[in-house]
Design a protein around this motif. Structure first.
Motif, PDB file in Angstrom:
ATOM      1  N   SER A 104      46.092  47.540  65.554  1.00  0.00           N
ATOM      2  CA  SER A 104      44.850  47.734  66.295  1.00  0.00           C
ATOM      3  C   SER A 104      44.850  46.943  67.600  1.00  0.00           C
ATOM      4  N   ALA A 105      45.233  45.675  67.534  1.00  0.00           N
ATOM      5  CA  ALA A 105      45.216  44.838  68.729  1.00  0.00           C
ATOM      6  C   ALA A 105      46.251  45.290  69.756  1.00  0.00           C
ATOM      7  N   ILE A 106      47.493  45.434  69.327  1.00  0.00           N
ATOM      8  CA  ILE A 106      48.564  45.785  70.264  1.00  0.00           C
ATOM      9  C   ILE A 106      48.320  47.149  70.887  1.00  0.00           C
ATOM     10  N   SER A 107      47.857  48.107  70.109  1.00  0.00           N
ATOM     11  CA  SER A 107      47.629  49.451  70.658  1.00  0.00           C
ATOM     12  C   SER A 107      46.514  49.454  71.697  1.00  0.00           C
ATOM     13  N   GLN A 108      45.664  48.415  71.689  1.00  0.00           N
ATOM     14  CA  GLN A 108      44.619  48.282  72.708  1.00  0.00           C
ATOM     15  C   GLN A 108      44.994  47.289  73.815  1.00  0.00           C
ATOM     16  N   GLY A 109      46.225  46.778  73.755  1.00  0.00           N
ATOM     17  CA  GLY A 109      46.699  45.893  74.810  1.00  0.00           C
ATOM     18  C   GLY A 109      46.374  44.424  74.607  1.00  0.00           C
ATOM     19  N   TYR A 110      46.085  44.011  73.377  1.00  0.00           N
ATOM     20  CA  TYR A 110      45.780  42.623  73.063  1.00  0.00           C
ATOM     21  C   TYR A 110      46.873  42.045  72.174  1.00  0.00           C
ATOM     22  N   ALA A 111      47.388  40.881  72.522  1.00  0.00           N
ATOM     23  CA  ALA A 111      48.359  40.192  71.681  1.00  0.00           C
ATOM     24  C   ALA A 111      47.646  39.452  70.551  1.00  0.00           C
ATOM     25  N   VAL A 112      48.397  39.084  69.528  1.00  0.00           N
ATOM     26  CA  VAL A 112      47.884  38.360  68.369  1.00  0.00           C
ATOM     27  C   VAL A 112      48.501  36.964  68.371  1.00  0.00           C
ATOM     28  N   VAL A 113      47.688  35.929  68.177  1.00  0.00           N
ATOM     29  CA  VAL A 113      48.191  34.552  68.125  1.00  0.00           C
ATOM     30  C   VAL A 113      48.146  34.083  66.676  1.00  0.00           C
ATOM     31  N   ALA A 114      49.322  33.722  66.138  1.00  0.00           N
ATOM     32  CA  ALA A 114      49.434  33.347  64.725  1.00  0.00           C
ATOM     33  C   ALA A 114      49.775  31.873  64.575  1.00  0.00           C
ATOM     34  N   ASN A 115      49.188  31.258  63.552  1.00  0.00           N
ATOM     35  CA  ASN A 115      49.494  29.875  63.170  1.00  0.00           C
ATOM     36  C   ASN A 115      50.348  29.945  61.917  1.00  0.00           C
ATOM     37  N   ILE A 116      51.594  29.476  62.002  1.00  0.00           N
ATOM     38  CA  ILE A 116      52.533  29.631  60.891  1.00  0.00           C
ATOM     39  C   ILE A 116      53.031  28.267  60.433  1.00  0.00           C
ATOM     40  N   ALA A 117      53.675  28.254  59.269  1.00  0.00           N
ATOM     41  CA  ALA A 117      54.316  27.032  58.784  1.00  0.00           C
ATOM     42  C   ALA A 117      55.444  27.411  57.845  1.00  0.00           C
ATOM     43  N   GLY A 118      56.494  26.601  57.838  1.00  0.00           N
ATOM     44  CA  GLY A 118      57.620  26.854  56.957  1.00  0.00           C
ATOM     45  C   GLY A 118      58.784  27.496  57.686  1.00  0.00           C
ATOM     46  N   SER A 119      59.663  28.117  56.925  1.00  0.00           N
ATOM     47  CA  SER A 119      60.890  28.680  57.471  1.00  0.00           C
ATOM     48  C   SER A 119      60.993  30.165  57.174  1.00  0.00           C
ATOM     49  N   THR A 120      61.682  30.879  58.050  1.00  0.00           N
ATOM     50  CA  THR A 120      61.968  32.286  57.821  1.00  0.00           C
ATOM     51  C   THR A 120      63.249  32.641  58.549  1.00  0.00           C
ATOM     52  N   VAL A 121      63.765  33.839  58.298  1.00  0.00           N
ATOM     53  CA  VAL A 121      64.956  34.355  58.960  1.00  0.00           C
ATOM     54  C   VAL A 121      64.590  35.670  59.624  1.00  0.00           C
ATOM     55  N   ASP A 122      64.876  35.795  60.920  1.00  0.00           N
ATOM     56  CA  ASP A 122      64.478  36.995  61.644  1.00  0.00           C
ATOM     57  C   ASP A 122      65.450  38.148  61.392  1.00  0.00           C
ATOM     58  N   ASP A 123      65.171  39.290  62.007  1.00  0.00           N
ATOM     59  CA  ASP A 123      65.971  40.491  61.764  1.00  0.00           C
ATOM     60  C   ASP A 123      67.400  40.372  62.281  1.00  0.00           C
ATOM     61  N   ALA A 124      67.640  39.434  63.187  1.00  0.00           N
ATOM     62  CA  ALA A 124      68.996  39.208  63.697  1.00  0.00           C
ATOM     63  C   ALA A 124      69.753  38.170  62.871  1.00  0.00           C
ATOM     64  N   GLY A 125      69.113  37.635  61.836  1.00  0.00           N
ATOM     65  CA  GLY A 125      69.762  36.656  60.973  1.00  0.00           C
ATOM     66  C   GLY A 125      69.618  35.226  61.426  1.00  0.00           C
ATOM     67  N   HIS A 126      68.751  34.957  62.410  1.00  0.00           N
ATOM     68  CA  HIS A 126      68.548  33.604  62.903  1.00  0.00           C
ATOM     69  C   HIS A 126      67.389  32.937  62.154  1.00  0.00           C
ATOM     70  N   GLY A 127      67.584  31.695  61.784  1.00  0.00           N
ATOM     71  CA  GLY A 127      66.543  30.968  61.081  1.00  0.00           C
ATOM     72  C   GLY A 127      65.569  30.312  62.038  1.00  0.00           C
ATOM     73  N   HIS A 128      64.324  30.184  61.586  1.00  0.00           N
ATOM     74  CA  HIS A 128      63.265  29.532  62.366  1.00  0.00           C
ATOM     75  C   HIS A 128      62.486  28.650  61.397  1.00  0.00           C
ATOM     76  N   SER A 129      62.435  27.355  61.670  1.00  0.00           N
ATOM     77  CA  SER A 129      61.837  26.401  60.729  1.00  0.00           C
ATOM     78  C   SER A 129      60.807  25.524  61.427  1.00  0.00           C
TER      79      SER A 129
END
Length: 284
Positions: A208-233
């Motif tokens: 809904s936001a992106i299709s109307q031209g608004y970005a989303v700001v997220a507050n995250i915590a912890g670790s994940t691995v992106d689609d390219a296999g790079h980790g983010h912690s």
């Protein structure tokens, strides 16, 4: 996309951030790219008004800590996971009502079917110091609306201190103030992992936001691995910006002002994104 470099920050740069990370950051965030100075990536059309000096980012302290972080690495280790604001907000998550706004708000529902895939144009910049992840991520979202305040101006509106930015309620409030709308609301994922309902709500909010031209700001915590296999912690927490989606929202595109890879953007399945937000929130 173009790149430009400026000299690295001359203050508060502990020696360990010159090494290749694994990145562990508090809500005040760990800014990667400290090893090569600041890089600002421009997507869309930057304006001359945005010619502020962008400086190198450093390690971080926890955003919920009430004390300063004179030794960022030690403070991050001592204060990880202490940010309570998004997990248990003390005021309603919805910002001001539409009736109180002098500017019309975008329609909550779209008359046309959203596209299956969409990216919005934005101007990227690394966070300017170790506790400016909230201002940097919020500013990225504002550039998608053609607004180019300094990170310091955004920090003032957010109430950011050396302890960081408190909550997604603050990012929603600041985004509405800068855009002159009531578009943004704070959403929270209460559990330690996202439920299917949480994932569906995040997907719907992003589309809904992106299709109307608004970005989303997220507050995250912890670790994940992106689609390219790079980790983010970011064990203590971090703010980043969702600037696109794929496959009807099954995948989201992220602009990360502290990306350890030095790229600044990557994609994740929305299920991983929701789990990364768990016990925190997002403004959409």
């Amino acid at each position: 996309m173009s790149y430009f470099y400026t000299s690295r920050h001359s203050q508060r740069t502990p020696s360990f951030v010159r090494r290749r990370l694994p990145v562990v950051a508090a809500s005040a965030c760990l800014a990667a790219a400290a090893s090569f100075g600041v890089v600002a990536l421009q997507q869309g059309s930057p304006t001359p008004a945005d010619a502020q000096a962008l400086v190198g980012a450093e390690s971080s302290v926890d955003a919920s800590s009430t004390s300063g972080g004179s030794t960022p690495g030690a403070a991050a280790g001592a204060a990880r996971g202490k940010q309570p604001a998004d997990a248990a907000p003390t005021k309603p998550s919805s910002p001001t009502s539409a009736a109180g706004s002098s500017s019309p708000s975008p329609s909550a529902s779209q008359s046309a079917t959203p596209p299956v895939q969409k990216d919005i144009s934005y101007q990227f910049a690394w966070q300017e110091n170790y506790y400016f992840c909230g201002p940097a991520a919020t500013r990225i979202a504002l550039t998608a609306r053609g607004l180019f305040p300094s990170q310091s101006e955004v920090a003032q509106r957010l109430g950011t201190t050396e302890s960081g930015t408190n909550s997604s309620e603050d990012t929603a409030r600041a985004l509405n103030a800068f855009t002159g709308t009531n578009f943004y609301e704070a959403h929270f994922i209460r559990g330690s992992t996202a439920t299917p309902a949480d994932v569906d709500e995040l997907r719907s909010s992003v589309v809904s936001a992106i299709s109307q031209g608004y970005a989303v700001v997220a507050n995250i915590a912890g670790s994940t691995v992106d689609d390219a296999g790079h980790g983010h912690s970011y064990d203590g927490g971090h703010y980043l910006t969702i600037v696109g989606y794929r496959d009807g929202g099954a995948t989201v595109k992220i602009a990360d002002p502290a990306d350890a890879q030095g790229v600044g953007s990557y994609t994740l399945p929305v299920t991983k994104m929701a789990d990364w937000i768990a016990q925190r929130g997002y403004a959409a």
